[in-house]
Motif scaffolding. Structure first.
Motif, PDB file in Angstrom:
ATOM      1  N   GLY A  12       0.781  -1.233   0.000  1.00 13.00           N
ATOM      2  CA  GLY A  12       0.000   0.000   0.000  1.00 13.00           C
ATOM      3  C   GLY A  12       0.810   1.279   0.000  1.00 13.00           C
ATOM      4  O   GLY A  12       0.327   2.335   0.408  1.00 13.00           O
ATOM      5  N   GLY A  14       2.105   2.735  -2.755  1.00 13.15           N
ATOM      6  CA  GLY A  14       1.882   3.533  -3.975  1.00 13.15           C
ATOM      7  C   GLY A  14       2.561   2.996  -5.220  1.00 13.15           C
ATOM      8  O   GLY A  14       2.710   3.718  -6.209  1.00 13.15           O
ATOM      9  N   SER A  17       0.063   2.864  -8.381  1.00  9.80           N
ATOM     10  CA  SER A  17      -0.224   4.239  -8.827  1.00  9.80           C
ATOM     11  C   SER A  17       0.972   4.780  -9.605  1.00  9.80           C
ATOM     12  O   SER A  17       0.813   5.406 -10.655  1.00  9.80           O
ATOM     13  CB  SER A  17      -0.454   5.182  -7.637  1.00  9.80           C
ATOM     14  OG  SER A  17      -1.331   4.630  -6.720  1.00  9.80           O
ATOM     15  N   ASP A  39       2.088  -8.286  -9.704  1.00  7.64           N
ATOM     16  CA  ASP A  39       1.432  -8.521  -8.413  1.00  7.64           C
ATOM     17  C   ASP A  39       0.597  -9.784  -8.605  1.00  7.64           C
ATOM     18  O   ASP A  39      -0.645  -9.741  -8.680  1.00  7.64           O
ATOM     19  CB  ASP A  39       0.574  -7.305  -8.040  1.00  7.64           C
ATOM     20  CG  ASP A  39       0.140  -7.347  -6.583  1.00  7.64           C
ATOM     21  OD1 ASP A  39       0.309  -8.409  -5.949  1.00  7.64           O
ATOM     22  OD2 ASP A  39      -0.388  -6.342  -6.083  1.00  7.64           O
ATOM     23  N   PHE A  48      -6.590   0.373 -12.818  1.00  5.32           N
ATOM     24  CA  PHE A  48      -6.114   1.760 -12.821  1.00  5.32           C
ATOM     25  C   PHE A  48      -6.279   2.381 -14.204  1.00  5.32           C
ATOM     26  O   PHE A  48      -6.579   3.570 -14.335  1.00  5.32           O
ATOM     27  CB  PHE A  48      -4.637   1.826 -12.396  1.00  5.32           C
ATOM     28  CG  PHE A  48      -4.420   1.800 -10.899  1.00  5.32           C
ATOM     29  CD1 PHE A  48      -4.682   0.657 -10.162  1.00  5.32           C
ATOM     30  CD2 PHE A  48      -3.945   2.909 -10.229  1.00  5.32           C
ATOM     31  CE1 PHE A  48      -4.481   0.626  -8.789  1.00  5.32           C
ATOM     32  CE2 PHE A  48      -3.739   2.892  -8.856  1.00  5.32           C
ATOM     33  CZ  PHE A  48      -4.005   1.749  -8.140  1.00  5.32           C
ATOM     34  N   PRO A 120       4.068  -6.572  -2.714  1.00  5.46           N
ATOM     35  CA  PRO A 120       4.988  -6.205  -1.631  1.00  5.46           C
ATOM     36  C   PRO A 120       5.561  -7.466  -0.994  1.00  5.46           C
ATOM     37  O   PRO A 120       5.008  -8.550  -1.173  1.00  5.46           O
ATOM     38  CB  PRO A 120       4.070  -5.479  -0.639  1.00  5.46           C
ATOM     39  CG  PRO A 120       2.716  -6.064  -0.879  1.00  5.46           C
ATOM     40  CD  PRO A 120       2.656  -6.459  -2.333  1.00  5.46           C
ATOM     41  N   ASN A 171       7.659   8.242  -1.255  1.00  3.88           N
ATOM     42  CA  ASN A 171       6.280   8.600  -1.647  1.00  3.88           C
ATOM     43  C   ASN A 171       5.476   9.032  -0.419  1.00  3.88           C
ATOM     44  O   ASN A 171       5.791   8.654   0.711  1.00  3.88           O
ATOM     45  CB  ASN A 171       5.610   7.391  -2.309  1.00  3.88           C
ATOM     46  CG  ASN A 171       4.281   7.758  -2.949  1.00  3.88           C
ATOM     47  OD1 ASN A 171       4.034   8.925  -3.288  1.00  3.88           O
ATOM     48  ND2 ASN A 171       3.408   6.778  -3.121  1.00  3.88           N
ATOM     49  N   ILE A 204       7.704  11.921  -4.052  1.00  5.23           N
ATOM     50  CA  ILE A 204       6.365  12.286  -4.520  1.00  5.23           C
ATOM     51  C   ILE A 204       5.584  12.721  -3.283  1.00  5.23           C
ATOM     52  O   ILE A 204       5.480  11.949  -2.312  1.00  5.23           O
ATOM     53  CB  ILE A 204       5.658  11.096  -5.206  1.00  5.23           C
ATOM     54  CG1 ILE A 204       6.528  10.560  -6.353  1.00  5.23           C
ATOM     55  CG2 ILE A 204       4.278  11.508  -5.711  1.00  5.23           C
ATOM     56  CD1 ILE A 204       6.012   9.267  -6.954  1.00  5.23           C
ATOM     57  N   PRO A 205       5.069  13.954  -3.274  1.00  6.76           N
ATOM     58  CA  PRO A 205       4.360  14.404  -2.079  1.00  6.76           C
ATOM     59  C   PRO A 205       3.031  13.676  -1.885  1.00  6.76           C
ATOM     60  O   PRO A 205       2.468  13.155  -2.847  1.00  6.76           O
ATOM     61  CB  PRO A 205       4.104  15.894  -2.344  1.00  6.76           C
ATOM     62  CG  PRO A 205       4.581  16.175  -3.709  1.00  6.76           C
ATOM     63  CD  PRO A 205       5.125  14.937  -4.332  1.00  6.76           C
ATOM     64  N   ASP A 207      -0.624  13.550  -1.951  1.00  7.95           N
ATOM     65  CA  ASP A 207      -1.500  14.363  -2.795  1.00  7.95           C
ATOM     66  C   ASP A 207      -2.920  13.804  -2.732  1.00  7.95           C
ATOM     67  O   ASP A 207      -3.192  12.712  -3.252  1.00  7.95           O
ATOM     68  CB  ASP A 207      -0.963  14.329  -4.240  1.00  7.95           C
ATOM     69  CG  ASP A 207      -1.761  15.228  -5.176  1.00  7.95           C
ATOM     70  OD1 ASP A 207      -2.711  15.878  -4.705  1.00  7.95           O
ATOM     71  OD2 ASP A 207      -1.436  15.258  -6.366  1.00  7.95           O
ATOM     72  N   LEU A 210      -4.436  12.763  -5.981  1.00  9.90           N
ATOM     73  CA  LEU A 210      -4.061  11.447  -6.521  1.00  9.90           C
ATOM     74  C   LEU A 210      -4.965  10.365  -5.919  1.00  9.90           C
ATOM     75  O   LEU A 210      -5.467   9.489  -6.614  1.00  9.90           O
ATOM     76  CB  LEU A 210      -2.590  11.149  -6.215  1.00  9.90           C
ATOM     77  CG  LEU A 210      -2.031   9.830  -6.758  1.00  9.90           C
ATOM     78  CD1 LEU A 210      -0.575   9.994  -7.164  1.00  9.90           C
ATOM     79  CD2 LEU A 210      -2.142   8.697  -5.775  1.00  9.90           C
ATOM     80  N   LYS A 211      -5.181  10.466  -4.625  1.00  8.39           N
ATOM     81  CA  LYS A 211      -6.038   9.494  -3.934  1.00  8.39           C
ATOM     82  C   LYS A 211      -7.444   9.500  -4.543  1.00  8.39           C
ATOM     83  O   LYS A 211      -8.018   8.459  -4.844  1.00  8.39           O
ATOM     84  CB  LYS A 211      -6.105   9.853  -2.451  1.00  8.39           C
ATOM     85  CG  LYS A 211      -5.952   8.648  -1.574  1.00  8.39           C
ATOM     86  CD  LYS A 211      -5.925   8.996  -0.118  1.00  8.39           C
ATOM     87  CE  LYS A 211      -6.051   7.750   0.706  1.00  8.39           C
ATOM     88  NZ  LYS A 211      -5.035   6.756   0.527  1.00  8.39           N
ATOM     89  N   ASN A 214      -7.464   7.990  -8.007  1.00  6.49           N
ATOM     90  CA  ASN A 214      -7.432   6.526  -7.935  1.00  6.49           C
ATOM     91  C   ASN A 214      -8.818   5.965  -7.628  1.00  6.49           C
ATOM     92  O   ASN A 214      -9.243   4.973  -8.206  1.00  6.49           O
ATOM     93  CB  ASN A 214      -6.452   6.073  -6.848  1.00  6.49           C
ATOM     94  CG  ASN A 214      -5.014   6.100  -7.344  1.00  6.49           C
ATOM     95  OD1 ASN A 214      -4.762   6.376  -8.501  1.00  6.49           O
ATOM     96  ND2 ASN A 214      -4.076   5.824  -6.465  1.00  6.49           N
TER      97      ASN A 214
END
Ligand SMILES: Nc1ncnc2c1ncn2[C@@H]1O[C@H](COP(=O)(O)OP(=O)(O)OP(=O)(O)O)[C@@H](O)[C@H]1O
Ligand SMILES: [Mg+2]
Length: 268
Positions: A12, A14, A17, A39, A48, A120, A171, A204-205, A207, A210-211, A214
């Protein structure tokens, strides 16, 4: 074709994304991209992109020609979907895994980049996919468990495959400076105990746009190309294309980067 794996110890963070938006960013720079949704059994890159793959990795393993297994995800972006809910895919044997990579490598002249989205963790298939990458890129977040799980992943990859070069993207950080500091803290610990070399790509900040994108099954690079995360992802793509490896110029009391990049002899 440059092979880039986007991976993490913790889930989780990112990865998916980033893989999807990077593919779009690279295609906007005129590059041809193949995504392998590694994955295995829990694949979701197709979601996505909002595409519906007719065939996937299972068909490739069953002997279908690779070209027939691919789905066009966007202009200049093709996808080898990983299949969702397919138990057998999480248990590919070493021969099958090598065969998949060999078939993907046959596409060497058709694509500029092969982006691999991994699960992961420390599963054999994750380690194998990372071991074949030219650029094994670990996604780190400020979450303490991301720190320890990333360390574990790097340690096991070094022990099992002697992988010594890793890149890191931070991220969901507050800003670029905090991302650099996170990288420095991480690199200091890793390079104190493992004879590996870490290079910092960028941060990557966090954001909220972005959430939201998604959640709407839209890619932020399309939805809001000027958002803070889009700008960061586009910069990562430009660095990749120009083969640039950025090194942060800050020295925040953690010895400076020169000493961090020097190979060390200690082992954890
Ligand atoms: N920079 C960011 N800012 C805000 N939210 C983010 C950012 N990057 C990722 N996220 C959010 O984090 C969550 C996980 O993202 P994603 O599915 O891409 O992670 P992942 O590493 O692929 O997960 P998994 O390990 O389960 O495959 C999603 O809700 C996503 O919107
Ligand atoms: Mg994912």
């Amino acid at each position: 074709m440059k092979i880039v794996s986007i991976t993490s110890g913790k889930g989780g963070v990112g990865k998916t994304s980033l893989v999807c938006n990077m593919a779009l960013g690279l295609s906007q720079l005129g590059k041809k991209v193949l995504i392998f949704d590694g994955d295995l059994g829990m694949a979701n890159v197709d979601i996505f992109f909002g595409v519906h793959p007719k065939n996937n990795l299972q068909d490739l393993v069953d002997g279908m020609p690779l070209k027939e297994c691919l789905t066009s995800a966007a202009h200049n972006v093709d996808l080898l979907a990983g299949g969702n809910g397919l138990y057998s895919l999480c248990h590919l044997n070493a021969f099958q895994r090598r065969e998949v990579i060999s078939r993907l490598s046959d596409m060497n002249f058709a694509y500029d980049y092969l982006l691999i989205d991994t699960s992961p963790g420390l599963h054999d298939h994750v380690l194998h996919l990372n071991s074949v990458a030219d650029d094994c890129c670990v996604i780190l977040t400020p979450d303490p468990s991301s720190f320890t799980d990333s360390y574990a992943l790097i340690k096991v990859l070094y022990q099992k495959y002697k992988t010594q070069k890793f890149s890191v993207i931070c991220n969901q950080v507050g800003n670029e400076k905090l991302g650099e500091q996170l990288f420095l803290r991480f690199a200091e610990v890793v390079q104190q105990f493992l004879p590996v070399r870490l290079s910092y790509k960028r941060s990557i900040p966090f954001d909220s746009q972005l959430k939201l994108s998604n959640q709407l099954q839209r890619l932020i690079l399309r939805q809001d190309p000027k958002s803070i995360s889009s700008v960061a992802v586009k910069a990562i793509c430009m660095d990749l294309v120009s083969q640039q490896q950025l090194t942060p110029s800050i020295s925040n009391g953690v010895n400076g980067l020169d000493s961090l990049f020097r190979p060390v002899s200690g082992h954890a």
